[in-house]
Design a protein around this motif. Structure first.
Motif, PDB file in Angstrom:
ATOM      1  N   GLY A 169       4.557  -6.457  -6.076  1.00 50.18           N
ATOM      2  CA  GLY A 169       4.637  -7.822  -5.591  1.00 50.18           C
ATOM      3  C   GLY A 169       3.252  -8.393  -5.384  1.00 50.18           C
ATOM      4  N   ILE A 170       3.095  -9.241  -4.348  1.00 53.05           N
ATOM      5  CA  ILE A 170       1.794  -9.880  -4.121  1.00 53.05           C
ATOM      6  C   ILE A 170       1.139  -9.443  -2.814  1.00 53.05           C
ATOM      7  CG2 ILE A 170       2.466 -11.927  -5.435  1.00 53.05           C
ATOM      8  CD1 ILE A 170       2.873 -13.390  -2.767  1.00 53.05           C
ATOM      9  N   ASP A 171       1.858  -8.677  -1.967  1.00 46.46           N
ATOM     10  CA  ASP A 171       1.389  -8.435  -0.598  1.00 46.46           C
ATOM     11  C   ASP A 171       0.707  -7.098  -0.366  1.00 46.46           C
ATOM     12  OD1 ASP A 171       3.611  -6.828  -0.839  1.00 46.46           O
ATOM     13  OD2 ASP A 171       4.877  -8.046   0.475  1.00 46.46           O
ATOM     14  N   GLY A 172       0.449  -6.311  -1.416  1.00 47.41           N
ATOM     15  CA  GLY A 172      -0.297  -5.075  -1.253  1.00 47.41           C
ATOM     16  C   GLY A 172       0.490  -3.925  -0.666  1.00 47.41           C
ATOM     17  N   ARG A 173       1.801  -3.916  -0.826  1.00 42.73           N
ATOM     18  CA  ARG A 173       2.627  -2.836  -0.276  1.00 42.73           C
ATOM     19  C   ARG A 173       2.373  -1.530  -1.026  1.00 42.73           C
ATOM     20  NH1 ARG A 173       8.443  -5.098  -0.895  1.00 42.73           N
ATOM     21  NH2 ARG A 173       7.389  -6.935  -0.063  1.00 42.73           N
ATOM     22  N   PHE A 174       2.669  -0.399  -0.351  1.00 39.05           N
ATOM     23  CA  PHE A 174       2.494   0.919  -0.965  1.00 39.05           C
ATOM     24  C   PHE A 174       3.636   1.271  -1.911  1.00 39.05           C
ATOM     25  CE2 PHE A 174      -0.453   2.225   2.551  1.00 39.05           C
ATOM     26  CZ  PHE A 174      -1.505   2.561   1.734  1.00 39.05           C
ATOM     27  N   TYR A 175       4.831   0.851  -1.569  1.00 37.97           N
ATOM     28  CA  TYR A 175       6.025   1.212  -2.340  1.00 37.97           C
ATOM     29  C   TYR A 175       6.770  -0.068  -2.745  1.00 37.97           C
ATOM     30  CZ  TYR A 175       4.968   5.558   0.068  1.00 37.97           C
ATOM     31  OH  TYR A 175       4.324   6.663   0.573  1.00 37.97           O
ATOM     32  N   PRO A 176       7.625   0.001  -3.737  1.00 31.42           N
ATOM     33  CA  PRO A 176       8.350  -1.212  -4.138  1.00 31.42           C
ATOM     34  C   PRO A 176       9.160  -1.833  -3.006  1.00 31.42           C
ATOM     35  CG  PRO A 176       8.568   0.487  -5.825  1.00 31.42           C
ATOM     36  CD  PRO A 176       7.894   1.131  -4.656  1.00 31.42           C
ATOM     37  N   TRP A 177       9.647  -1.016  -2.073  1.00 32.32           N
ATOM     38  CA  TRP A 177      10.503  -1.514  -0.993  1.00 32.32           C
ATOM     39  C   TRP A 177       9.720  -1.877   0.268  1.00 32.32           C
ATOM     40  CZ3 TRP A 177      10.773   3.392  -3.123  1.00 32.32           C
ATOM     41  CH2 TRP A 177      10.166   4.408  -2.378  1.00 32.32           C
ATOM     42  N   GLY A 178       8.434  -1.530   0.357  1.00 28.58           N
ATOM     43  CA  GLY A 178       7.644  -1.834   1.553  1.00 28.58           C
ATOM     44  C   GLY A 178       6.603  -0.766   1.814  1.00 28.58           C
ATOM     45  N   ASN A 179       6.338  -0.489   3.098  1.00 32.67           N
ATOM     46  CA  ASN A 179       5.336   0.510   3.465  1.00 32.67           C
ATOM     47  C   ASN A 179       5.932   1.775   4.075  1.00 32.67           C
ATOM     48  OD1 ASN A 179       3.000  -0.814   2.592  1.00 32.67           O
ATOM     49  ND2 ASN A 179       2.824  -1.988   4.478  1.00 32.67           N
ATOM     50  N   SER A 180       7.228   1.829   4.239  1.00 32.70           N
ATOM     51  CA  SER A 180       7.849   3.034   4.797  1.00 32.70           C
ATOM     52  C   SER A 180       7.884   4.134   3.741  1.00 32.70           C
ATOM     53  CB  SER A 180       9.270   2.726   5.284  1.00 32.70           C
ATOM     54  OG  SER A 180      10.065   2.256   4.218  1.00 32.70           O
ATOM     55  N   ASP A 181       7.593   5.362   4.159  1.00 35.30           N
ATOM     56  CA  ASP A 181       7.511   6.483   3.225  1.00 35.30           C
ATOM     57  C   ASP A 181       8.852   6.754   2.550  1.00 35.30           C
ATOM     58  OD1 ASP A 181       4.823   6.995   3.667  1.00 35.30           O
ATOM     59  OD2 ASP A 181       5.261   8.137   5.471  1.00 35.30           O
ATOM     60  N   PRO A 182       8.813   7.217   1.303  1.00 38.18           N
ATOM     61  CA  PRO A 182      10.062   7.408   0.554  1.00 38.18           C
ATOM     62  C   PRO A 182      10.877   8.591   1.051  1.00 38.18           C
ATOM     63  CG  PRO A 182       8.192   8.165  -0.724  1.00 38.18           C
ATOM     64  CD  PRO A 182       7.634   7.523   0.498  1.00 38.18           C
ATOM     65  N   THR A 183      12.163   8.484   0.873  1.00 37.19           N
ATOM     66  CA  THR A 183      13.091   9.572   1.167  1.00 37.19           C
ATOM     67  C   THR A 183      13.704  10.044  -0.155  1.00 37.19           C
ATOM     68  OG1 THR A 183      14.967   8.055   1.409  1.00 37.19           O
ATOM     69  CG2 THR A 183      13.653   8.507   3.387  1.00 37.19           C
ATOM     70  N   PRO A 184      14.308  11.237  -0.186  1.00 38.62           N
ATOM     71  CA  PRO A 184      14.943  11.704  -1.428  1.00 38.62           C
ATOM     72  C   PRO A 184      16.037  10.777  -1.944  1.00 38.62           C
ATOM     73  CG  PRO A 184      14.674  13.514   0.114  1.00 38.62           C
ATOM     74  CD  PRO A 184      14.321  12.275   0.864  1.00 38.62           C
ATOM     75  N   GLU A 185      16.552   9.904  -1.073  1.00 38.80           N
ATOM     76  CA  GLU A 185      17.580   8.954  -1.516  1.00 38.80           C
ATOM     77  C   GLU A 185      16.975   7.744  -2.215  1.00 38.80           C
ATOM     78  OE1 GLU A 185      17.505  10.153   1.711  1.00 38.80           O
ATOM     79  OE2 GLU A 185      18.995  11.695   1.186  1.00 38.80           O
ATOM     80  N   GLN A 186      15.650   7.554  -2.066  1.00 37.42           N
ATOM     81  CA  GLN A 186      15.006   6.361  -2.634  1.00 37.42           C
ATOM     82  C   GLN A 186      14.304   6.622  -3.958  1.00 37.42           C
ATOM     83  OE1 GLN A 186      12.718   5.417   0.967  1.00 37.42           O
ATOM     84  NE2 GLN A 186      13.647   3.386   0.945  1.00 37.42           N
ATOM     85  N   ALA A 187      13.843   7.845  -4.187  1.00 39.88           N
ATOM     86  CA  ALA A 187      13.056   8.116  -5.398  1.00 39.88           C
ATOM     87  C   ALA A 187      13.219   9.564  -5.827  1.00 39.88           C
ATOM     88  CB  ALA A 187      11.578   7.800  -5.159  1.00 39.88           C
ATOM     89  N   CYS A 188      12.934   9.809  -7.095  1.00 38.44           N
ATOM     90  CA  CYS A 188      13.025  11.147  -7.682  1.00 38.44           C
ATOM     91  C   CYS A 188      11.636  11.770  -7.697  1.00 38.44           C
ATOM     92  CB  CYS A 188      13.591  11.050  -9.098  1.00 38.44           C
ATOM     93  SG  CYS A 188      13.634  12.607  -9.995  1.00 38.44           S
ATOM     94  N   PHE A 189      11.388  12.680  -6.761  1.00 39.71           N
ATOM     95  CA  PHE A 189      10.107  13.376  -6.709  1.00 39.71           C
ATOM     96  C   PHE A 189      10.348  14.822  -6.268  1.00 39.71           C
ATOM     97  CE2 PHE A 189      10.818  11.152  -2.698  1.00 39.71           C
ATOM     98  CZ  PHE A 189      10.629  12.151  -1.748  1.00 39.71           C
TER      99      PHE A 189
END
Length: 492
Positions: A169-189
């Motif tokens: 986006g335009i606001d400098g976030r760390f993740y596509p959904w915001g700044n909260s750290d990812p969980t296994p339900e949000q991404a494949c890592f």
């Protein structure tokens, strides 16, 4: 009293409205919007999903593939949160290119993709709806060329700034959904789930960017179009993958791979689509070329986030299992730092960060690739893991307690003995046993000396003849002058 994140969001909306009504010049609009984005970024806040609703548009191409609209204007870019802007809008695919789409390309075009590579692709991406992995940069480029011929429309890999604008986006976030750290339900890592390969592209709908793109972090690193001037022709990948830890799965992580024909099990891609009107505008805006990053840096999440805690005292996110905790040293730096004085990290120009050392970045990129290979091997054959390289064990050396002067003398004595021995050996060495290289060297020296003498003799002879020639010409000239004067006196 400082503005809240909501107040800043309202101000940005008002700036956009004024720009559309032509109440602001282009320079005023960019400066004021960038200032507002910096304030939002410094607080560690992001714009609400409702802010992006007007921009979220989707379209489909002739194949029915979905694409998301990415608008123009300033935005926060890179690990150093720099000013950047897109001059022309684009459409970028909502999902990465899938196995089914890539196999169709191979079958219809007759593209050279060997059977063993096809088997590896199906091993890493077992389902037709999984992102196509085990892809090289050239494979992705050829896919785009095939689509252009097939649909008579423009397709390409995204430039790095286009990829990041679509993901962040335009606001400098760390993740596509915001700044909260990812969980296994949000991404494949990797960790806590040991994935044996990629997951279907629609498996993580929450992994959605402000532009509507899904799965831009995790699952597969994605190739970018940018070419960097380097004899090895490396190319950039963004977003992290199924075989990397969580620190690599975010909107700022990047790595690189070379040569361009190398197929990697963690590499996939998504594509840019430009209808005719967009293509005309795109070519007009970027007629002089697009500015791209020329640094081969490998960026990880943990290092950047730790620096952010140092630079931005206002942002103190709660520590989670996946986020680096705030150490005592960081807290001490925060307390000691004056608000008026910029941090050392913030004052550095782009590309001068610690990770910008080329050899370090090359090792990090290689480590990512090797880790993926080892992890893949461990899943297939747990018994056939490559042995770890260990250093040979060194015996402990007993400490020597000697005064400084004696220690120096003790060190100097063996050196003096060695020098004397070497001189005696050289002197005693018979002429017939002399090294051939030494003989050759002596012969060369003699030749050079002779050549030097010959050249000096020639120079002396030339100088002598020149002096004689000058004297002769001067005599002739003097005689002519005397004759002319005599004639003039006679006729006068």
């Amino acid at each position: 009293m400082s503005e809240s994140a909501q107040d800043i969001e309202i101000r940005i909306k008002q700036l956009d409205e004024k720009w559309e009504l032509e109440e602001l010049s282009e320079l005023e609009y960019k400066e004021q919007k960038w200032k507002a984005l910096q304030q939002l970024c410094d607080r560690g806040k992001v714009l609400s999903p409702e802010f992006f609703f007007p921009e979220m548009q989707e379209t489909t191409d002739a194949n029915g593939k979905e694409f998301c609209y990415v608008g123009t204007g300033p935005f926060v870019f890179g690990p150093e949160d720099q000013f950047c802007e897109l001059k022309a809008p684009i459409y970028i695919s909502k999902f990465p290119v899938t196995v089914a789409e890539f196999v169709t390309f191979v079958e219809e075009s007759g593209y050279s993709y060997p059977e063993e590579d096809l088997e590896q692709l199906h091993l890493v991406s077992p389902e037709p709806t999984c992102p196509a992995c085990h892809i090289s940069w050239l494979d992705a480029k050829e896919y785009c060329r095939w689509l252009r011929k097939r649909n008579c429309e423009y397709y390409s890999l995204p430039h790095e700034i286009e990829w990041e604008r679509a993901a962040r986006g335009i606001d400098g976030r760390f993740y596509p959904w915001g700044n909260s750290d990812p969980t296994p339900e949000q991404a494949c890592f990797r960790d806590p789930i040991d994935y044996k390969g990629t997951a279907p592209v629609e498996a993580f709908i929450e992994n959605c960017s402000p532009t509507g793109c899904v799965g831009m972090v995790g699952n597969t690193w994605e190739w970018c179009l940018d070419t960097i001037k380097d004899p090895r022709d490396p190319h950039i990948l963004r977003g992290g993958s199924w075989c990397n830890p969580v620190d690599y799965c975010n909107c700022i992580s990047r790595t690189f791979s070379f040569p361009p024909e190398k197929r990697v099990d963690y590499g996939g891609f998504r594509i840019v689509y430009l209808p005719q009107e967009m293509l005309i505008e795109y070519r007009r805006q970027y007629a002089s070329g697009m500015t791209t990053s020329s640094n081969l840096t490998v960026v990880t999440h943990a290092k950047r986030k730790t620096r952010m805690l140092e630079e931005r005292p206002e942002w103190q996110p709660s520590a989670t299992a996946n986020s680096p905790s705030e150490t005592g040293a960081v807290r001490a730096k925060k307390a000691a730092k004056s608000p008026e004085q910029p941090s050392a990290a913030a004052s550095k120009p782009s590309g001068t960060a610690d990770a910008d050392d080329f050899s370090l970045n090359e090792l990090m990129a290689q480590a990512i690739s090797e880790a993926a290979d080892i992890y893949r091997t461990s899943l297939e054959n747990p018994q056939e893991l490559p042995p770890l390289k260990t250093r040979p064990r060194m015996e402990p050396i007993a400490p020597v307690v000697v005064p400084m002067q004696k220690e120096k003398e003790a060190k100097d004595e063996p050196k003096a003995e060695k020098k004397a021995l070497k001189k005696s050996e050289v002197a005693a060495e018979p002429e017939e046993k002399a090294s051939p290289l030494r003989k050759l060297g002596e012969q060369e020296k003699e030749k050079k000396k002779k050549k030097g003498r010959t050249r000096s003799d020639l120079d002396q002879a030339v100088q002598k003849y020149l002096r004689i020639a000058v004297i002769v010409w001067c005599s002739i000239f003097a005689a002519l002058i005397a004759l002319i004067v005599q004639k003039m006196l006679t006729f006068g």
